[in-house]
Scaffold this motif. Structure first.
Motif, PDB file in Angstrom:
ATOM      1  N   ARG A 119      52.364  50.275 129.507  1.00  0.00           N
ATOM      2  CA  ARG A 119      51.285  50.836 130.326  1.00  0.00           C
ATOM      3  C   ARG A 119      51.176  52.340 130.185  1.00  0.00           C
ATOM      4  O   ARG A 119      50.095  52.889 130.158  1.00  0.00           O
ATOM      5  N   ASN A 120      52.320  53.009 130.144  1.00  0.00           N
ATOM      6  CA  ASN A 120      52.319  54.469 130.106  1.00  0.00           C
ATOM      7  C   ASN A 120      53.192  55.000 128.978  1.00  0.00           C
ATOM      8  O   ASN A 120      54.215  55.637 129.238  1.00  0.00           O
ATOM      9  N   PRO A 121      52.824  54.724 127.728  1.00  0.00           N
ATOM     10  CA  PRO A 121      53.637  55.282 126.642  1.00  0.00           C
ATOM     11  C   PRO A 121      53.637  56.813 126.723  1.00  0.00           C
ATOM     12  O   PRO A 121      52.594  57.418 126.985  1.00  0.00           O
ATOM     13  N   ALA A 122      54.829  57.412 126.521  1.00  0.00           N
ATOM     14  CA  ALA A 122      54.966  58.866 126.710  1.00  0.00           C
ATOM     15  C   ALA A 122      54.169  59.650 125.677  1.00  0.00           C
ATOM     16  O   ALA A 122      53.723  60.757 125.949  1.00  0.00           O
ATOM     17  N   ASN A 123      54.013  59.079 124.488  1.00  0.00           N
ATOM     18  CA  ASN A 123      53.260  59.802 123.451  1.00  0.00           C
ATOM     19  C   ASN A 123      52.746  58.804 122.398  1.00  0.00           C
ATOM     20  O   ASN A 123      52.963  57.595 122.511  1.00  0.00           O
ATOM     21  N   GLN A 124      52.082  59.354 121.400  1.00  0.00           N
ATOM     22  CA  GLN A 124      51.469  58.528 120.372  1.00  0.00           C
ATOM     23  C   GLN A 124      52.509  57.705 119.599  1.00  0.00           C
ATOM     24  O   GLN A 124      52.280  56.557 119.248  1.00  0.00           O
ATOM     25  N   TYR A 125      53.679  58.311 119.376  1.00  0.00           N
ATOM     26  CA  TYR A 125      54.750  57.616 118.643  1.00  0.00           C
ATOM     27  C   TYR A 125      55.132  56.328 119.364  1.00  0.00           C
ATOM     28  O   TYR A 125      55.209  55.257 118.752  1.00  0.00           O
ATOM     29  N   VAL A 126      55.324  56.414 120.669  1.00  0.00           N
ATOM     30  CA  VAL A 126      55.716  55.231 121.451  1.00  0.00           C
ATOM     31  C   VAL A 126      54.574  54.208 121.447  1.00  0.00           C
ATOM     32  O   VAL A 126      54.794  53.012 121.225  1.00  0.00           O
ATOM     33  N   ALA A 127      53.346  54.685 121.659  1.00  0.00           N
ATOM     34  CA  ALA A 127      52.187  53.784 121.705  1.00  0.00           C
ATOM     35  C   ALA A 127      52.050  53.022 120.393  1.00  0.00           C
ATOM     36  O   ALA A 127      51.845  51.802 120.382  1.00  0.00           O
ATOM     37  N   GLU A 128      52.211  53.743 119.286  1.00  0.00           N
ATOM     38  CA  GLU A 128      52.061  53.088 117.973  1.00  0.00           C
ATOM     39  C   GLU A 128      53.211  52.135 117.683  1.00  0.00           C
ATOM     40  O   GLU A 128      53.019  51.035 117.201  1.00  0.00           O
ATOM     41  N   LEU A 187      54.961  50.443 119.771  1.00  0.00           N
ATOM     42  CA  LEU A 187      54.863  49.235 120.608  1.00  0.00           C
ATOM     43  C   LEU A 187      53.565  48.477 120.376  1.00  0.00           C
ATOM     44  O   LEU A 187      53.399  47.366 120.870  1.00  0.00           O
ATOM     45  N   GLY A 188      52.632  49.081 119.649  1.00  0.00           N
ATOM     46  CA  GLY A 188      51.329  48.445 119.469  1.00  0.00           C
ATOM     47  C   GLY A 188      50.622  48.305 120.812  1.00  0.00           C
ATOM     48  O   GLY A 188      49.981  47.291 121.095  1.00  0.00           O
ATOM     49  N   ALA A 189      50.755  49.363 121.648  1.00  0.00           N
ATOM     50  CA  ALA A 189      50.266  49.275 123.025  1.00  0.00           C
ATOM     51  C   ALA A 189      48.744  49.170 123.116  1.00  0.00           C
ATOM     52  O   ALA A 189      48.211  48.793 124.149  1.00  0.00           O
ATOM     53  N   ASP A 190      48.046  49.516 122.016  1.00  0.00           N
ATOM     54  CA  ASP A 190      46.577  49.485 122.075  1.00  0.00           C
ATOM     55  C   ASP A 190      45.992  48.094 121.911  1.00  0.00           C
ATOM     56  O   ASP A 190      44.850  47.843 122.236  1.00  0.00           O
ATOM     57  N   LEU A 227      49.506  41.167 125.932  1.00  0.00           N
ATOM     58  CA  LEU A 227      49.623  39.994 126.818  1.00  0.00           C
ATOM     59  C   LEU A 227      50.696  39.040 126.317  1.00  0.00           C
ATOM     60  O   LEU A 227      51.444  38.465 127.109  1.00  0.00           O
ATOM     61  N   SER A 228      50.791  38.891 125.002  1.00  0.00           N
ATOM     62  CA  SER A 228      51.737  37.906 124.468  1.00  0.00           C
ATOM     63  C   SER A 228      53.180  38.398 124.576  1.00  0.00           C
ATOM     64  O   SER A 228      54.118  37.648 124.362  1.00  0.00           O
TER      65      SER A 228
END
Ligand SMILES: Nc1ncnc2c1ncn2[C@@H]1O[C@H](COP(=O)(O)OP(=O)(O)OP(=O)(O)O)[C@@H](O)[C@H]1O
Length: 324
Positions: free
Chosen positions: A229-238, A240-243, A249-250
C-alpha cells in the motif's frame, strides 16, 4: 521464541571497497516470521548468518533476548538456533530418523525422548514415521528431504529458525505445498523465523514482516500489506510489482482484510478460507449473488469479505479522503 535485535551493524569483507551491510538496525520480535528480501548481492545472507555467528560483524551489536551474542559460545548459540539451507545438507549415510536426531543426541537427550521426538516431528511435517524413519536421503524426494531438513532444524525446539532460500531448488508446485506447510507449522509453533529469499511472491505469502534490502541497507521494513500500500520509494514499488492491482490481489490473504463477523448473518453465504487470496475472493464474489463472503478458518466463521473491503484495500486514498 526469541527476540533478535541488530544495533548499528556493519560488515565490510576483507579487501572489499564497499560495505556489504551498512549500519543495520532491526528488531525481530519473538514469534515473528520475518523475510529478508532483495536482489542477489544486497546482503541478505550476510545479515542472516550473523545471527548464528557464521559471519561476524565488523562493528555493531546483535542481541538475542537482550544478550549480546558475542558473549555467548558460538557452538552453544547455534544449538539454540535452527538452520535450514537450500541444499538441505542431510547426512547421506544416516537414516531420516538419525538425521533428525543429530542435535538432540549432541545435547545428550535420553533415547526414549529422542525416539518420540522423531515421531512427533515426522508427523508434524506429514511424513508417516513407519514409512520414512528408516529411509536414507537417497530414497526420498527433494521436497521430502527439504521437510526432513526442517524437522532436523526443529528437533531441539530452538527459539529461532534461520532459513536460507529453503525452497529455492524445488519445483514450483512442491514449493507452494511446502510454503503452505510452513504456514501451518508456524501457526502451531510460533517460532521466531528469519527467512531469506529473492522470490517476491514467496515473501508476500509467508511473512509477517518483510525487510527489503538494497545495496547493504534496509530500505523498508513492514507488513506485506503496508509495503504494497505504501512503498517507501520506486525501488520498493517496482520490486513488489505494487502497481499491478490484480497481482496485488493474488498476493494478499483474505485474513488480512477481514471485516468483523456481524451479530447476525445469512448462513447460506458462500464461504472462503481465510488463507485464500483476495483474487480468489473477488472471483467468488463475482460468481455469487451476494456482495459478501463468509470467511472461515478450520470450518469456523471468523469474519466477512466484501467487495467494498477489496476496493478499500486497493484504493486506500479514497477512504482517507472520505474521512477528511
Ligand atoms: N566471503 C565474502 N568475501 C567477500 N565478499 C563477500 C563475501 N560474501 C559475500 N560477499 C559480498 O557481500 C555482498 C552481500 O552478499 P550476500 O551473500 O549477503 O548477498 P545476498 O543478498 O545473500 O545474495 P544472493 O541472493 O546472491 O545469495 C555481495 O556484494 C557479495 O559479493
Amino acid at each position: 521464541m526469541s527476540t533478535i535485535e541488530f544495533q548499528h551493524v556493519r560488515k565490510i569483507y576483507p579487501k572489499a571497497t564497499t560495505a556489504a551491510l551498512a549500519d543495520i538496525s532491526l528488531t525481530i520480535n519473538r514469534g515473528e516470521f520475518v523475510i529478508l528480501l532483495g536482489p542477489s548481492g544486497c546482503g541478505k545472507t550476510t545479515l542472516m548468518k550473523m545471527i548464528n555467528r557464521l559471519i561476524e560483524p565488523s562493528s555493531g551489536t546483535i542481541l538475542l533476548d537482550g544478550v549480546d551474542i558475542q558473549t555467548v559460545n558460538a557452538t552453544k548459540l547455534r544449538q539454540q538456533i535452527g538452520y535450514v539451507i537450500q541444499q538441505v545438507g542431510l547426512f547421506p549415510h544416516m537414516t531420516v530418523a538419525e538425521n533428525i536426531a543429530v542435535v538432540p543426541k549432541l545435547l545428550g537427550w535420553p533415547k526414549a525422548k529422542i525416539q518420540s521426538r522423531i515421531d512427533e516431528l515426522l508427523s508434524l511435517i506429514q511424513l508417516d514415521p513407519a514409512q520414512f524413519r528408516h529411509r536414507y536421503p537417497a530414497q526420498i524426494s527433494g521436497g521430502q528431504a527439504q521437510r526432513v531438513g526442517l524437522a532436523r532444524a526443529l528437533a531441539a525446539d530452538p527459539g529461532v529458525m534461520l532459513m536460507d532460500e529453503p525452497f529455492g531448488a524445488i519445483d514450483a508446485i512442491t514449493r507452494t505445498i511446502l510454503q503452505d506447510e510452513m504456514l501451518r507449522i508456524q501457526q502451531q509453533l510460533h517460532k521466531t523465523i528469519v527467512f531469506v529469499t529473492h522470490d517476491v511472491e514467496e515473501a508476500l505469502r509467508l511473512a509477517d514482516k518483510i525487510a527489503i534490502l538494497h545495496e547493504g541497507t534496509i530500505v523498508q521494513y513492514d507488513t506485506p500489506l503496508n509495503l504494497l500500500r505504501n512503498p517507501a520509494n520506486q525501488y520498493v514499488a517496482e520490486l513488489l510489482g505494487a502497481d499491478d492491482l490484480l497481482r496485488r490481489l493474488s498476493l494478499i490473504q483474505v485474513r488480512h482484510v477481514l471485516q468483523p463477523l456481524p451479530k447476525s448473518y445469512v448462513a447460506s453465504l458462500t464461504t472462503i478460507e481465510s488463507s485464500h487470496n483476495l483474487r480468489d475472493g473477488l472471483n467468488q464474489l463475482l460468481a455469487s449473488s451476494n456482495d459478501q463472503l463468509l470467511v472461515v478458518e478450520h470450518n469456523q466463521p471468523i469474519g466477512m469479505l466484501s467487495l467494498a473491503a477489496i476496493h478499500a484495500y486497493l484504493h486506500p486514498e479514497v477512504i482517507n479522503e472520505r474521512h477528511r
